[in-house]
Design a protein around this motif. Structure first.
Motif, short mmCIF file in Angstrom:
data_model
loop_
_atom_site.label_atom_id
_atom_site.label_comp_id
_atom_site.label_asym_id
_atom_site.label_seq_id
_atom_site.Cartn_x
_atom_site.Cartn_y
_atom_site.Cartn_z
N VAL A 209 1.01 -1.47 -0.37
CA VAL A 209 0.07 -0.25 -0.26
C VAL A 209 1.08 1.30 0.50
N LEU A 210 1.88 0.70 0.89
CA LEU A 210 2.84 2.77 0.92
C LEU A 210 3.51 2.90 -1.00
N TRP A 211 4.02 1.70 -1.45
CA TRP A 211 4.26 1.47 -2.53
C TRP A 211 3.71 2.30 -3.25
N ARG A 212 2.28 1.76 -2.45
CA ARG A 212 1.28 2.13 -4.12
C ARG A 212 1.17 3.74 -3.56
N GLN A 213 1.38 4.56 -3.14
CA GLN A 213 1.35 6.12 -2.77
C GLN A 213 2.05 6.92 -2.80
N LEU A 214 3.75 6.33 -3.27
CA LEU A 214 4.74 6.85 -3.31
C LEU A 214 5.27 7.26 -4.46
N PHE A 215 4.53 5.67 -5.46
CA PHE A 215 4.86 5.77 -7.58
C PHE A 215 3.47 6.58 -7.53
N GLY A 216 2.61 6.86 -6.25
CA GLY A 216 1.20 7.83 -7.13
C GLY A 216 1.21 8.41 -7.55
N TYR A 217 0.45 9.61 -8.44
CA TYR A 217 0.65 10.61 -9.64
C TYR A 217 0.39 12.06 -8.42
N ASP A 218 0.10 11.75 -7.00
CA ASP A 218 0.65 13.06 -6.46
C ASP A 218 1.67 11.75 -4.69
N GLY A 219 2.10 11.56 -5.38
CA GLY A 219 3.47 10.57 -4.47
C GLY A 219 4.63 11.12 -4.70
N LEU A 220 5.72 9.94 -3.48
CA LEU A 220 6.95 11.22 -2.80
C LEU A 220 7.79 11.35 -3.89
N VAL A 221 7.41 10.18 -5.23
CA VAL A 221 8.73 9.64 -6.59
C VAL A 221 8.73 10.69 -6.86
N ASN A 222 6.98 11.38 -7.35
CA ASN A 222 6.68 12.52 -8.11
C ASN A 222 7.29 14.33 -7.74
N GLN A 223 7.11 14.47 -6.18
CA GLN A 223 7.13 15.53 -5.55
C GLN A 223 8.75 15.19 -5.54
N VAL A 224 9.30 14.38 -4.96
CA VAL A 224 11.22 14.61 -5.18
C VAL A 224 11.36 14.86 -6.45
N LEU A 225 10.27 14.28 -8.11
CA LEU A 225 11.36 14.34 -9.41
C LEU A 225 11.21 16.17 -9.60
N ALA A 226 9.73 16.66 -8.95
CA ALA A 226 9.07 18.33 -9.25
C ALA A 226 10.24 18.90 -8.00
N TRP A 227 10.83 19.15 -7.53
CA TRP A 227 11.74 19.91 -6.91
C TRP A 227 13.32 20.09 -7.89
N PHE A 228 13.54 19.32 -8.89
CA PHE A 228 14.57 19.43 -10.58
C PHE A 228 13.54 19.65 -11.11
N GLY A 229 12.44 20.18 -11.50
CA GLY A 229 11.65 20.17 -12.43
C GLY A 229 11.61 19.52 -13.57
N ILE A 230 11.15 18.43 -12.89
CA ILE A 230 10.83 17.31 -13.55
C ILE A 230 9.08 17.20 -13.37
N GLU A 231 8.74 16.70 -14.43
CA GLU A 231 6.52 16.94 -14.35
C GLU A 231 6.96 15.42 -13.75
N GLY A 232 6.23 14.59 -13.13
CA GLY A 232 6.18 12.96 -13.10
C GLY A 232 5.34 12.71 -13.84
N GLN A 233 5.07 11.29 -13.64
CA GLN A 233 3.66 10.74 -14.16
C GLN A 233 3.61 9.59 -13.01
N GLY A 234 2.27 8.64 -13.45
CA GLY A 234 1.16 7.88 -12.67
C GLY A 234 2.28 7.10 -12.77
N TRP A 235 3.18 6.15 -12.40
CA TRP A 235 3.95 5.17 -12.35
C TRP A 235 3.18 4.21 -12.40
N ILE A 236 2.51 4.51 -11.40
CA ILE A 236 1.39 2.64 -11.18
C ILE A 236 0.26 2.59 -12.25
N SER A 237 -0.37 3.71 -12.77
CA SER A 237 -0.63 3.53 -13.66
C SER A 237 -0.65 3.26 -15.13
N SER A 238 0.19 3.93 -15.24
CA SER A 238 0.83 3.96 -17.21
C SER A 238 1.62 1.99 -17.01
#
Length: 309
Positions: free
Chosen positions: A135-164
């Motif tokens: 469940v935690l992994w699903r949240q981390l790689f969700g569209y609003d998850g921590l992975v995309n938040q970290v990528l946003a710090w570097f100006g990278i637009e994330g995606q829904g890693w689980i939904s792709s």
């Protein structure tokens, strides 16, 4: 009394005691034998019979011969689940073992607080297959998850890693690699068993650390690598919880996370096709057995033991 008579007396006196000890041992082993017969062997025999039947849990099983095997040959979704599972096993297991070996080598150099590091690194192996971590992994790689938040710090637009469908399986591979703790501890124990005199002799001869690793560490660790490889391959083929939770039990998106075990669950407990699911279970057993036998056969070419000439 002669020496021969004394020997006979000793033998006669020890025999009843030995038999009593054997009876006590069998008595303590009895629960294990009962569990083996009732929980393991019995269900396996029942499953083997059901694999040749049509059974939906609501009516008695009807013997159909090789019909389920013919259905598996024609089942394209089963073929796809095998492909997904093979990708998961053949990519994540080598990466997991490589990371485990790397960290074991680093920890073997004698860090302060080694026991703490070893416990922290081992913890993911205990939690990786749990529902909570999935469940935690699903949240981390969700569209609003921590992975995309970290990528946003570097100006990278994330995606829904689980939904792709292009990245969903990759997230599960990362989860399996993250559970490197168990093989790491085994690697660390193997490193501690390599005699230091080999490294001392190599240093005297001018061998670099990199050369020592490939000429001493790796050959001496091949039995440990082989052991970890067998265990992790078997465990990866049996993976279920991660895919079930992350995909919501569907194997999606577009069957990109449809593990073989998940498809087996769908056929058995969603479609109530228990006969077909039993046949699938035996196919999985054959696949795991074949890969294990292949690894044992290939081990004679790359696994080295101390007692070999």
């Amino acid at each position: 009394m002669s020496a021969l008579g004394e020997l006979r007396t000793l033998k006669g006196g020890s025999a009843p005691k030995g038999r009593r000890q054997n009876k006590a041992a069998y008595l303590f082993l009895l629960p294990w034998f009962l569990g083996l017969a009732v929980i393991t062997i019995g269900p396996m025999i029942s499953s083997l019979y059901l694999s040749f039947t049509k059974y939906n849990l609501l009516s008695p099983p009807k013997f159909t011969g090789l019909t389920n095997i013919e259905r598996m040959i024609e089942d394209e979704r089963l073929h796809h689940s095998l492909l997904v599972t093979f990708q998961y096993v053949f990519i994540s297991v080598p990466l997991q073992l490589a990371l485990a070996l790397l960290l074991a080598v680093v920890l073997d150099r004698g860090l302060r607080g080694l026991a703490i590091y070893r416990s922290v690194f081992y913890l993911p192996s205990l939690l990786g297959a749990s529902v909570a971590i999935a469940v935690l992994w699903r949240q981390l790689f969700g569209y609003d998850g921590l992975v995309n938040q970290v990528l946003a710090w570097f100006g990278i637009e994330g995606q829904g890693w689980i939904s792709s469908p292009d990245t969903a399986l990759g997230t599960l591979m990362i989860l399996n690699v993250w559970t490197f703790g168990s093989p790491m501890v085994i690697f660390l124990a193997g490193l501690r068993q390599i005699p230091t005199m080999y490294y001392e002799a190599a240093s005297v001869d001018g061998a670099s650390r990199w050369q020592q690793f490939w000429r001493i560490t790796m050959p001496m660790l091949t039995p440990i690598i082989f052991f970890n490889l067998i265990l992790q391959i078997i465990g990866a083929f049996q993976s279920f919880t991660q895919a079930f939770v992350v995909s919501g039990g569907t194997g999606g998106p577009v069957d990109s996370t449809l593990f073989y075990t998940l498809y087996l669950y769908q056929r058995g407990f969603t479609s109530l096709d228990m006969g077909y699911a039993s046949a699938m279970a035996w196919l999985l057993l054959v696949i795991i057995g074949a890969f294990t036998a292949l690894n044992f056969w290939a081990s004679k070419y790359w696994v080295f033991y101390d007692d070999q000439d």
